[in-house]
Enzyme design. Sequence first.
Site, short mmCIF file in Angstrom:
data_model
loop_
_atom_site.label_atom_id
_atom_site.label_comp_id
_atom_site.label_asym_id
_atom_site.label_seq_id
_atom_site.Cartn_x
_atom_site.Cartn_y
_atom_site.Cartn_z
N LYS A 6 0.83 -1.22 0.00
CA LYS A 6 0.00 0.00 0.00
C LYS A 6 0.86 1.26 0.00
CE LYS A 6 -1.66 1.41 4.15
NZ LYS A 6 -1.33 2.79 4.57
N ASN A 7 1.86 1.30 0.88
CA ASN A 7 2.63 2.53 1.05
C ASN A 7 3.62 2.78 -0.08
OD1 ASN A 7 1.18 3.06 3.29
ND2 ASN A 7 2.75 2.46 4.77
N ILE A 37 8.72 6.90 16.72
CA ILE A 37 8.33 7.66 15.52
C ILE A 37 7.07 8.50 15.77
CG2 ILE A 37 7.77 7.53 13.03
CD1 ILE A 37 10.50 6.31 13.54
N CYS A 84 -4.08 12.80 13.41
CA CYS A 84 -4.84 11.54 13.29
C CYS A 84 -4.57 10.72 14.53
CB CYS A 84 -4.49 10.80 12.02
SG CYS A 84 -2.91 9.99 12.08
N ARG A 132 -8.50 -0.66 4.90
CA ARG A 132 -7.60 0.34 4.29
C ARG A 132 -6.25 -0.27 3.96
NH1 ARG A 132 -7.20 5.97 7.24
NH2 ARG A 132 -5.82 6.17 5.46
N ARG A 176 1.18 14.46 13.38
CA ARG A 176 1.62 14.25 12.00
C ARG A 176 1.58 15.53 11.14
NH1 ARG A 176 -0.75 8.77 9.60
NH2 ARG A 176 1.12 8.90 8.33
N ARG A 233 -4.29 10.64 4.61
CA ARG A 233 -3.22 11.64 4.68
C ARG A 233 -2.25 11.57 3.51
NH1 ARG A 233 -2.05 14.03 9.28
NH2 ARG A 233 0.10 14.10 8.53
N ASP A 237 5.20 0.57 11.90
CA ASP A 237 3.98 -0.08 11.40
C ASP A 237 3.88 -1.55 11.84
OD1 ASP A 237 3.36 2.29 10.21
OD2 ASP A 237 3.85 1.68 8.17
N VAL A 241 2.92 18.48 8.41
CA VAL A 241 3.58 18.36 7.10
C VAL A 241 4.56 19.52 6.90
CG1 VAL A 241 1.81 16.98 5.94
CG2 VAL A 241 1.62 19.48 5.94
N ASP A 242 4.99 20.12 8.03
CA ASP A 242 5.89 21.28 7.94
C ASP A 242 7.17 20.97 7.17
OD1 ASP A 242 6.36 19.53 10.13
OD2 ASP A 242 7.69 20.98 11.08
N LEU A 243 7.68 19.76 7.30
CA LEU A 243 8.95 19.44 6.63
C LEU A 243 8.77 19.35 5.12
CD1 LEU A 243 10.32 16.80 9.18
CD2 LEU A 243 10.72 19.26 9.12
C1 EPZ Z 1 4.56 6.91 6.23
O1 EPZ Z 1 3.82 7.97 6.79
C2 EPZ Z 1 3.62 5.74 6.13
N1 EPZ Z 1 2.49 6.10 5.27
C3 EPZ Z 1 3.14 5.34 7.51
O2 EPZ Z 1 2.33 4.18 7.36
C4 EPZ Z 1 4.34 5.01 8.39
O3 EPZ Z 1 3.92 4.73 9.71
C5 EPZ Z 1 5.32 6.19 8.41
O4 EPZ Z 1 5.68 6.56 7.04
C6 EPZ Z 1 6.62 5.90 9.16
O5 EPZ Z 1 7.26 4.79 8.61
C7 EPZ Z 1 2.64 6.02 3.95
O6 EPZ Z 1 3.69 5.67 3.42
C8 EPZ Z 1 1.45 6.34 3.11
P1 EPZ Z 1 6.71 10.28 8.17
P2 EPZ Z 1 4.37 9.46 6.75
O7 EPZ Z 1 6.60 11.56 7.43
O8 EPZ Z 1 5.14 9.65 5.49
C9 EPZ Z 1 7.04 13.57 11.68
C10 EPZ Z 1 0.55 2.68 7.99
O9 EPZ Z 1 0.03 2.14 9.00
N2 EPZ Z 1 6.90 14.58 10.62
O10 EPZ Z 1 7.87 9.40 7.91
O11 EPZ Z 1 3.24 10.37 7.02
C11 EPZ Z 1 5.78 12.73 11.84
O12 EPZ Z 1 4.82 13.37 12.64
C12 EPZ Z 1 1.18 4.03 8.14
O13 EPZ Z 1 0.55 2.16 6.86
C13 EPZ Z 1 6.95 15.93 10.96
O14 EPZ Z 1 7.12 16.30 12.12
O15 EPZ Z 1 5.37 9.45 7.98
C14 EPZ Z 1 6.33 11.47 12.46
O16 EPZ Z 1 6.50 11.64 13.83
C15 EPZ Z 1 0.57 5.00 9.03
N3 EPZ Z 1 6.78 16.86 9.95
C16 EPZ Z 1 7.70 11.32 11.77
O17 EPZ Z 1 8.03 12.63 11.29
C17 EPZ Z 1 6.60 16.49 8.65
O18 EPZ Z 1 6.47 17.36 7.79
C18 EPZ Z 1 7.73 10.34 10.60
O19 EPZ Z 1 6.64 10.60 9.72
C19 EPZ Z 1 6.57 15.11 8.32
C20 EPZ Z 1 6.73 14.18 9.33
#
Ligand code: EPZ
Length: 427
Positions: free
Chosen positions: A22-23, A336, A124, A406, A129, A100, A314, A131-133
């Site tokens: 999926k991801n 995480i 969520c 999902r 979560r 998301r 995950d 998206v600032d980065l």
């Molecule tokens: C991806 O989410 C996956 N989703 C998630 O899968 C997975 O848990 C996660 O990566 C970590 O491996 C998809 O690929 C669609 P991140 P993502 O940006 O990209 C913080 C599942 O169950 N952060 O790597 O949204 C964030 O809050 C799921 O299938 C910021 O602070 O995760 C988190 O603490 C749910 N600012 C950490 O970084 C940002 O702009 C990692 O998040 C972006 C992230």
Amino acid sequence: MDQIRIRGGNPLKGSINIAGAKNAALPLMTVSLLTDEEITLSNLPHLADISTMSHLLSDIGVDIAMDGNVSGGHSGRTFNLKAKDILNTTAQYDLVRKMRASILVLGPLLARCGKARVSLPGGCAIGTRPVDLHLRALEQLGAEIELSEGYIEAEAPKGLSGAHVIFPTVTVGGTENILMAATLAKGKTVIGNAAREPEVSDLAHCLIAMGARIDGVGSDTLTVEGVDRLHGAEHAVLSDRIESATYAVATAITGGTVDLIGAQFDLIESVSDILMRAGVEISKIDSGLRIKRENDSIQGVDVMTEPFPGFPTDMQAQLMALMTIAEGASMITESIFENRFMHVPELCRMGADINVHGASAIVRGVDKISGAQVMATDLRASVSLVLAGLAAQGETIINRVYHLDRGYENLEEKLAACGADISRIRG
Ligand code: EPZ
């Protein structure tokens, strides 16, 4: 609403086909926005999130043919996606709220059209979560971004230009968004502290097949030399490492032997290492992986979630379900997401002995857990309750099954075919 009913205690025996990830599939679908030619994706899983992404992309102007048929819903594992013209650069709140990963249209739309308007995803169940980065990195590429009325309004009137972007924290989605945007930016982009998740590499391989110039795939530094245009390509989605690892835990928790067809060892090394230390046998076979745990009991092991190649967040909930019946104690630390222990109270209702202290949970193994009515608020927490139900004495009813739909294709069918007493009650 549908429920899943499980009568626990049956050891799993047989084989399970592992679906496409999926991801990986979700970002791969959005690459179609980067070109006016056709992208053919095969091995797509049948999941609610894939339908949601299809709706979002159709709304933007992508024609999607599924196994040759253009229709609503999805009936096949091969999609042909063609964004000849972008009709709309807005990703509406209703779709982003549902999923998301919709934020992944931001980079491609900005790169192709010079503008995008994407609803800000809210927090969520597993954390805030932000998206600032993603936004900061796109600004470094020359985007002008404002937040207005719950939307990200992004523009790059002069187009995007290459830059040196270093993520302060590893972000999977952030890396994917910037990688896609950088393929059509002017000049060179270097992405430092990039996510090394296999799904990011799968995306990079597809972009390279479309004509993108990317070096360092699989490492934490991705270098992208922008090109004027990308062309069509064919790509098969890689196998789902989280689905593989989840069924490995299902086998271990019930004490059985299951072949995971299509599972790849190199994608789940960190999980395999922990499971083997817990007493599970894992061997490579021609078709995938064989998982076995027949007579030996499960041993408690400590684990901390980390970005790839570390233990995936995950899989944290699923491993915790296994540890509830281990000999000894296990400390599970979530590094995480700040709120990813929603399964704990539900597992405790099934007789587990778990205490949470900040980001760590101490799980003291018990002789048996018992069935109960349970529910969870996210995908992986929900599946951990299914796993606990498979091992529990008596009947477990899982509510809010839509979370499972999902991310797990034909979950009940796959488990029932290996001898689990599991069925869906349509509601
Ligand atoms: C991806 O989410 C996956 N989703 C998630 O899968 C997975 O848990 C996660 O990566 C970590 O491996 C998809 O690929 C669609 P991140 P993502 O940006 O990209 C913080 C599942 O169950 N952060 O790597 O949204 C964030 O809050 C799921 O299938 C910021 O602070 O995760 C988190 O603490 C749910 N600012 C950490 O970084 C940002 O702009 C990692 O998040 C972006 C992230």
